[in-house]
Design an enzyme around this catalytic site. Structure first.
Site, PDB file in Angstrom:
ATOM      1  N   ASP A 201       8.037  20.747  72.330  1.00 45.62           N
ATOM      2  CA  ASP A 201       8.314  20.889  70.900  1.00 45.62           C
ATOM      3  C   ASP A 201       9.798  20.666  70.619  1.00 45.62           C
ATOM      4  O   ASP A 201      10.441  19.862  71.300  1.00 45.62           O
ATOM      5  CB  ASP A 201       7.846  22.272  70.423  1.00 45.62           C
ATOM      6  CG  ASP A 201       7.301  22.242  69.004  1.00 45.62           C
ATOM      7  OD1 ASP A 201       8.111  22.184  68.066  1.00 45.62           O
ATOM      8  OD2 ASP A 201       6.069  22.261  68.839  1.00 45.62           O
ATOM      9  N   HIS A 275      10.846  24.596  64.165  1.00 48.91           N
ATOM     10  CA  HIS A 275       9.445  24.408  64.509  1.00 48.91           C
ATOM     11  C   HIS A 275       9.102  24.984  65.881  1.00 48.91           C
ATOM     12  O   HIS A 275       8.124  25.718  66.042  1.00 48.91           O
ATOM     13  CB  HIS A 275       9.151  22.900  64.465  1.00 48.91           C
ATOM     14  CG  HIS A 275       7.710  22.530  64.533  1.00 48.91           C
ATOM     15  ND1 HIS A 275       7.089  22.177  65.718  1.00 48.91           N
ATOM     16  CD2 HIS A 275       6.764  22.425  63.575  1.00 48.91           C
ATOM     17  CE1 HIS A 275       5.825  21.862  65.469  1.00 48.91           C
ATOM     18  NE2 HIS A 275       5.597  22.008  64.181  1.00 48.91           N
ATOM     19  N   SER A 637       0.015  22.518  63.486  1.00 47.33           N
ATOM     20  CA  SER A 637       1.043  22.933  64.450  1.00 47.33           C
ATOM     21  C   SER A 637       0.973  24.426  64.704  1.00 47.33           C
ATOM     22  O   SER A 637       1.252  24.896  65.816  1.00 47.33           O
ATOM     23  CB  SER A 637       2.441  22.596  63.918  1.00 47.33           C
ATOM     24  OG  SER A 637       2.751  21.240  64.094  1.00 47.33           O
TER      25      SER A 637
END
Length: 857
Positions: A201, A275, A637
């Protein structure tokens, strides 16, 4: 606190990076010396290049190359001087062994030797050698060099690199972890103990309390995990702390492509996006972390497996996303390091174009080898919903996760002075004293004519508005395209309103923006977003009718009043879960022409809407949470790490289970009814582009909504081996067997004859073209401690007949039994029919297998 990015170091490789326009010439003779192959095509290329001593190169690109020869994970011997490295099914590979080390070095040297034999140093740059999961490398070179490399001996496949994209306080309770799962495994402080989850990620913010070790029992070493911990170039401290056991970043392809800006990006595992931290905390964040923002607490956050370890493999960056060759390098390294679970909240922008099927590409091939090595892979389905065939996760060895809306909703309303109530979104306090205040539009509060240079309507620039007019009133702002493009934010509106002394704000959507997802945003003053265009019209009509204007249209008196209710507390609904509007839908596609595949995707549904989790204060992914420690985000996600964390709990309980067995346990125990005992529904668009609800199908949710308690005791599993997956690939119509061999390193022909894609032993059955009668077999294995007798029932849409034999069977512990499924076309409708096989055990286990088919003449 936010840190300034460190400058990226130049990566080293086999040869320096060539600038576009450099002269290039191959090394003509050395190739024939190394390998005796047919040189006709290669010789012609050499002759043409020999006639042109100076070849002007075009723009360089990154290419992924696969080579003849097995990678470490599947090498069974055959190269003189190098013993086998592939581990038996029940053994763990020792990645530090002399055999693995020497064979890995052999492959790397072979890659460098090939490039050195073909090209002049300085005209290319080798970025990565892949040796653990696939045998190949990534190289930065010209398209002419790539064409030449394709003809070189030992080269199987050359593909130009592509980009990838990104695809919690309440969900542990919603999923029953706190009451039905954690207590049975020793409590939250042992849930996921010593299981390592790898996150491919955008990195991690290691100082976040979700990853802290200050208030937890000490973490001991994980002997089998061999990952590295990079040092923060700014603080000179390790990114690891016992909870975080590995932290590396991969950016060589991004740097070579010229996308990496060292003044903006962090050349380290530090999360500059937000994120990655959000994802890691959902799966494995510490339990009981207070979520505080703007002086309010929104509950206590926890990961699904709060005691699991975190291994970080950063591949996503602020400005451009990431590149597949960096991702493949990260996956290769993660499996070599010894992760148990891989979470991929990333995916390609579209199906691969260079191969005949979506299942054959370096990314999916690396994940196939990861599964062979015993690593469970969860990947986000994509955010292209609610439209069909929008998935970006295709292969049956991957667990593809759709996003669900759980039972918590943040809703609020605006009370107009005429008594009307208008629903909206807003996580904010109520207007002071629950009173109403005067309403003023931003357009009526403009300062002078200079403001025409900017858009004042979206309330992003307080200097354009008259503070004297706005002070003490509710500021009415418009929702422009700037919010969708990311240049405007609700957070900035709240800052504008606060700096002007406003009593609150309203942002109203006047125009429909199909596909736009509106999420409530926590703010520290009263505020609300009106998303219904018809309600916005009611609000504006009321405002205009209550505002006095002069002959020039200037407002001279404001009589409109509004009040904003308290939106800080969520409302819980029984109509949950639902499939989120944005969640990508099936059918799965087998090629770039979007032909339907005989594989059900997505596989499972998990919470992915309005998920509270950790955030990096320097994260730039979402303007509404800039500088914050937590964020409430939506997307597949966020759904994938729920499954990764729950898979860690299963892995903890059953350490010897294969990835396919874990996937089966999750799928066969999933729910197809909501908390109100109704069939699952999916958010869709109506004909007027408004959101509506429709009965969901397996193309929306796969096997259903994840049920962690049941998944930890599934009764039966459907297992699949690496060879089963190779046989599946070889059975796909029109697939070239050499393409399977080139990308996977495994040959066709060793599996059963006459296999069809839907014969793969997975916990779903999908026949995209059912002609007449088809029989399909599935093998179930008893993983419980006792023998159990199962009664088999079927349900199917009337267009297709579904029968299973035997009607009942007894399975001994550790034993397997086969069932035969017969599908018969009754009528051809041109649409899919849905059903299921239910196996009900006399020891209370319940096993469901979804069935999907479309009848053809």
């Amino acid at each position: 606190s936010p840190r300034r990015p460190a400058r990226a170091e130049r990566p080293t490789g086999g040869g320096g990076r060539a600038a576009p326009g450099n002269a290039w010439a191959p090394r003509f003779c050395s190739v024939a010396v190394h390998t005796p192959v047919k040189m006709k095509g290669l010789g012609l290329a050499c002759l043409l290049l020999a006639l042109v001593p100076q070849v002007v190169l075009g723009t360089h690109d990154v290419y992924i190359v696969t080579m003849v020869g097995d990678p470490v994970v599947s090498y069974t011997g055959g190269v003189e001087g190098f013993p086998a490295t592939a581990a038996d099914l029940d053994e763990e590979m020792d990645v530090t062994s002399e055999a693995v080390t020497s064979y890995s070095l052999h492959l790397r040297r072979h890659h460098e030797k090939l490039l050195d034999s073909l090209f002049v140093a300085g005209t290319y740059e080798k970025l990565y050698s892949y040796h653990h999961l696939i045998n190949g490398f990534a190289v930065h070179m010209s398209s002419l060099q790539a064409d030449f490399l394709r003809k070189a001996p030992g080269v199987k496949y050359v593909e130009r690199d592509t980009k990838i994209q990104k695809l919690t306080t309440h969900t542990p309770q919603f999923l029953g972890l706190t009451t039905a799962v954690w207590p049975t495994g020793g409590g939250f402080d042992r849930a996921g103990e010593d299981v390592v989850i790898g996150f491919v990620d955008s990195g991690i913010y290691p100082e976040h309390p979700s990853f802290s070790t200050h208030r937890t029992d000490p973490y001991g070493p994980v002997p089998r995990y061999k990952g590295k911990c990079e040092i923060d170039p700014v603080t000179q401290r390790s990114f690891c702390n016992g909870k975080i056991v590995g932290a590396q970043h991969f950016a060589k392809a991004a740097i070579a492509a010229g996308a990496f800006n060292p003044d903006v990006e962090f050349a380290s595992p530090l999360d500059g996006d937000g994120h990655g931290s959000h994802i890691a905390a959902i799966a494995a964040g510490n339990n009981g972390i207070p979520v505080r923002m703007h002086g309010y607490e929104f509950g206590k956050a926890s990961g699904m497996a709060p005691r699991a370890r975190i291994a970080v493999y950063k591949v996503l960056y602020r400005l451009f996303g990431g590149y597949v060759s960096d991702v493949v390098a990260a996956i290769d390294q993660a499996v070599q390091d010894g992760v148990d679970i891989l979470n991929l909240s990333v995916g390609p922008n579209s199906p691969p174009t260079a191969t005949r099927t979506t299942f054959l590409n370096p990314f999916d091939a690396a994940l196939l080898s990861a599964v062979k090595a015993g690593v469970f892979v969860a990947q986000a389905a994509g955010n292209g919903g609610p439209f069909p065939k929008t998935l970006v996760s295709f292969s049956p060895w991957i667990t593809t996760v759709a996003a669900g809306v759980d039972d918590r909703r943040y809703k609020n309303h605006l009370i107009l002075g005429n008594g009307k109530r208008i629903a909206g979104l807003g996580v904010s306090p109520a207007t002071h004293g629950n009173k109403s205040f005067g309403l003023i539009s931003a357009t009526d509060a403009l300062l002078g004519s200079s403001s025409t240079k900017y858009s004042a309507l979206d309330c992003q620039r307080p200097e354009l508005l008259n503070k004297r007019k706005v002070q003490g009133k509710i500021l009415l702002c418009g929702y422009s395209f700037n919010y969708i493009s990311g240049t405007a934010s609700i957070k900035k509106v709240s800052q504008t309103a606060k700096s002007l002394g406003a009593a609150g704000f309203v942002v109203a959507v006047e125009d429909s923006y199909p596909g736009t997802k509106f999420d409530p945003v926590p703010v520290n003053i009263p505020g609300i977003l009106i998303t219904d265009v018809s309600k916005t019209k009611d609000l504006i009509d009321y405002y205009n009718s209550s505002t006095t204007r002069d002959w020039a249209g200037r407002a001279t008196a404001f009589q409109a009043t509004v009040g904003i209710a308290d939106g800080l507390a969520p409302t819980l609904f029984n109509s949950a879960p639902q499939v989120a509007l944005f969640s990508s839908r099936g059918p799965d596609v087998k090629d770039f022409s979007f032909q339907d595949a005989d594989v059900l995707k997505p596989d499972i549904l998990a919470p992915g809407n309005l998920i509270w989790s950790a955030w990096a204060p320097n994260g730039t992914d979402e303007a509404n949470y800039a500088g914050e420690g937590f964020a409430m985000m939506s997307g597949t996600s966020m759904a994938a790490p729920h499954i990764a964390g729950i898979a860690a709990l299963i892995k903890q309980k059953y350490p010897k289970w294969s990835p396919s067995a874990i996937k089966s346990a999750l799928m066969t125990t999933a729910n197809t009814i909501d908390k109100g005992s109704h069939p699952l529904r999916a958010q869709q668009y109506s004909t007027s582009e408004m959101m509506t609800l429709a009965r969901a199908t397996p193309f929306d949710y796969g096997s259903g909504a994840v049920n962690p308690k049941a998944a930890l005791d599934p009764g039966l599993v459907l297992d699949a081996t690496h060879q089963d997956y190779i046989t599946f690939l070889c059975s796909i119509p029109d697939v070239d067997p050499s393409e399977v061999s080139n990308i996977t390193g495994s040959r066709c022909g060793s599996g059963p004859k006459g296999q069809r894609p839907y014969d793969l032993n997975i916990p779903s059955i999908t026949v995209s073209q059912l002609k007449g009668i088809q029989t399909v077999k599935r093998t179930v294995t008893n993983v419980a401690d006792e023998a159990e007798t199962y009664t088999i029932m079927t349900r199917m849409s009337p267009e297709i007949a579904l029968d299973v034999s035997p009607p009942a069977l007894t399975v001994l512990p550790g034993s397997s039994r086969e069932i035969t499924v017969t599908l018969t076309t009754r009528s051809v409708t041109g649409t899919y029919s849905f059903g299921e096989i239910t196996m009900k055990g006399d020891r209370r286990h319940l096993v469901r297998i979804p069935v999907v088919a479309m009848g053809f003449k």
